[in-house]
Motif scaffolding. Structure first.
Motif, PDB file in Angstrom:
ATOM      1  N   ILE A  96       0.841  -1.204   0.000  1.00  0.00           N
ATOM      2  CA  ILE A  96       0.000   0.000   0.000  1.00  0.00           C
ATOM      3  C   ILE A  96       0.869   1.245   0.000  1.00  0.00           C
ATOM      4  O   ILE A  96       0.613   2.204  -0.730  1.00  0.00           O
ATOM      5  CB  ILE A  96      -0.953  -0.018   1.213  1.00  0.00           C
ATOM      6  CG1 ILE A  96      -1.987  -1.128   1.044  1.00  0.00           C
ATOM      7  CG2 ILE A  96      -1.643   1.332   1.403  1.00  0.00           C
ATOM      8  CD1 ILE A  96      -2.824  -1.398   2.272  1.00  0.00           C
ATOM      9  N   HIS A  97       1.942   1.215   0.781  1.00  0.00           N
ATOM     10  CA  HIS A  97       2.865   2.354   0.829  1.00  0.00           C
ATOM     11  C   HIS A  97       3.514   2.576  -0.535  1.00  0.00           C
ATOM     12  O   HIS A  97       3.599   3.704  -1.007  1.00  0.00           O
ATOM     13  CB  HIS A  97       3.922   2.120   1.896  1.00  0.00           C
ATOM     14  CG  HIS A  97       5.047   3.085   1.851  1.00  0.00           C
ATOM     15  ND1 HIS A  97       4.900   4.411   2.205  1.00  0.00           N
ATOM     16  CD2 HIS A  97       6.344   2.943   1.487  1.00  0.00           C
ATOM     17  CE1 HIS A  97       6.065   5.029   2.069  1.00  0.00           C
ATOM     18  NE2 HIS A  97       6.945   4.153   1.629  1.00  0.00           N
ATOM     19  N   ARG A  98       3.961   1.491  -1.158  1.00  0.00           N
ATOM     20  CA  ARG A  98       4.661   1.616  -2.443  1.00  0.00           C
ATOM     21  C   ARG A  98       3.731   2.113  -3.543  1.00  0.00           C
ATOM     22  O   ARG A  98       4.103   2.970  -4.348  1.00  0.00           O
ATOM     23  CB  ARG A  98       5.264   0.275  -2.833  1.00  0.00           C
ATOM     24  CG  ARG A  98       6.050   0.355  -4.136  1.00  0.00           C
ATOM     25  CD  ARG A  98       6.752  -0.919  -4.468  1.00  0.00           C
ATOM     26  NE  ARG A  98       7.734  -1.191  -3.423  1.00  0.00           N
ATOM     27  CZ  ARG A  98       8.221  -2.394  -3.178  1.00  0.00           C
ATOM     28  NH1 ARG A  98       7.827  -3.419  -3.879  1.00  0.00           N
ATOM     29  NH2 ARG A  98       9.100  -2.564  -2.226  1.00  0.00           N
ATOM     30  N   VAL A  99       2.501   1.606  -3.590  1.00  0.00           N
ATOM     31  CA  VAL A  99       1.580   1.957  -4.670  1.00  0.00           C
ATOM     32  C   VAL A  99       0.973   3.343  -4.475  1.00  0.00           C
ATOM     33  O   VAL A  99       0.877   4.126  -5.427  1.00  0.00           O
ATOM     34  CB  VAL A  99       0.472   0.887  -4.790  1.00  0.00           C
ATOM     35  CG1 VAL A  99      -0.609   1.322  -5.755  1.00  0.00           C
ATOM     36  CG2 VAL A  99       1.072  -0.439  -5.224  1.00  0.00           C
ATOM     37  N   THR A 100       0.543   3.647  -3.244  1.00  0.00           N
ATOM     38  CA  THR A 100      -0.164   4.904  -3.015  1.00  0.00           C
ATOM     39  C   THR A 100       0.722   6.030  -2.501  1.00  0.00           C
ATOM     40  O   THR A 100       0.370   7.197  -2.633  1.00  0.00           O
ATOM     41  CB  THR A 100      -1.296   4.706  -1.995  1.00  0.00           C
ATOM     42  OG1 THR A 100      -0.721   4.343  -0.733  1.00  0.00           O
ATOM     43  CG2 THR A 100      -2.268   3.634  -2.453  1.00  0.00           C
ATOM     44  N   GLY A 101       1.839   5.671  -1.866  1.00  0.00           N
ATOM     45  CA  GLY A 101       2.697   6.686  -1.266  1.00  0.00           C
ATOM     46  C   GLY A 101       2.255   7.102   0.131  1.00  0.00           C
ATOM     47  O   GLY A 101       2.840   7.986   0.732  1.00  0.00           O
ATOM     48  N   TRP A 102       1.197   6.462   0.641  1.00  0.00           N
ATOM     49  CA  TRP A 102       0.730   6.768   1.991  1.00  0.00           C
ATOM     50  C   TRP A 102       1.757   6.289   3.010  1.00  0.00           C
ATOM     51  O   TRP A 102       2.515   5.361   2.740  1.00  0.00           O
ATOM     52  CB  TRP A 102      -0.594   6.082   2.274  1.00  0.00           C
ATOM     53  CG  TRP A 102      -1.736   6.532   1.428  1.00  0.00           C
ATOM     54  CD1 TRP A 102      -1.790   7.645   0.635  1.00  0.00           C
ATOM     55  CD2 TRP A 102      -2.984   5.868   1.275  1.00  0.00           C
ATOM     56  NE1 TRP A 102      -3.002   7.716   0.010  1.00  0.00           N
ATOM     57  CE2 TRP A 102      -3.761   6.638   0.386  1.00  0.00           C
ATOM     58  CE3 TRP A 102      -3.524   4.717   1.794  1.00  0.00           C
ATOM     59  CZ2 TRP A 102      -5.038   6.283   0.011  1.00  0.00           C
ATOM     60  CZ3 TRP A 102      -4.806   4.357   1.437  1.00  0.00           C
ATOM     61  CH2 TRP A 102      -5.555   5.135   0.551  1.00  0.00           C
ATOM     62  N   GLY A 157      -1.312   2.537   6.055  1.00  0.00           N
ATOM     63  CA  GLY A 157      -1.573   1.260   5.399  1.00  0.00           C
ATOM     64  C   GLY A 157      -1.809   0.140   6.392  1.00  0.00           C
ATOM     65  O   GLY A 157      -2.731  -0.669   6.240  1.00  0.00           O
TER      66      GLY A 157
END
Length: 90
Positions: free
Chosen positions: A4-10, A15
């Protein structure tokens, strides 16, 4: 959480908290027990991960401008030389 961090940058903690809350909700809908401990864990594990994961970060290697041969050997940057005297330990 890392995906989730890698895809969205959140942030990681967002995540992780989101994953835990979704799992909590699905478990409850399937008839699982949800108590105060379950809710506290689901809400706090994300911020705890967000705080502790950076503590285990490995710093990137920096280039050394001048290094003596002895320092390089001690730090394992060069292969060990062959011993002059042969012994059973070799």
């Amino acid at each position: 959480m890392t995906g989730i961090h890698r895809v969205t940058g959140w942030p990681i903690w967002v995540g992780r908290t989101g994953v835990e809350l979704v799992v909590l909700g699905v478990g409850w809908l399937l008839g699982g027990n949800v108590g105060i401990g379950t809710v506290v864990f689901a809400v706090l594990i994300g911020p705890i991960c967000g705080y502790t994961i950076p503590l285990f970060r490995i710093a990137p290697r920096t280039e050394r401008s001048t290094t003596t041969v002895d320092e390089a050997v001690l730090e394992g940057d060069t292969p060990p030389s062959k011993p002059i005297v042969d012994s059973p330990a070799n």
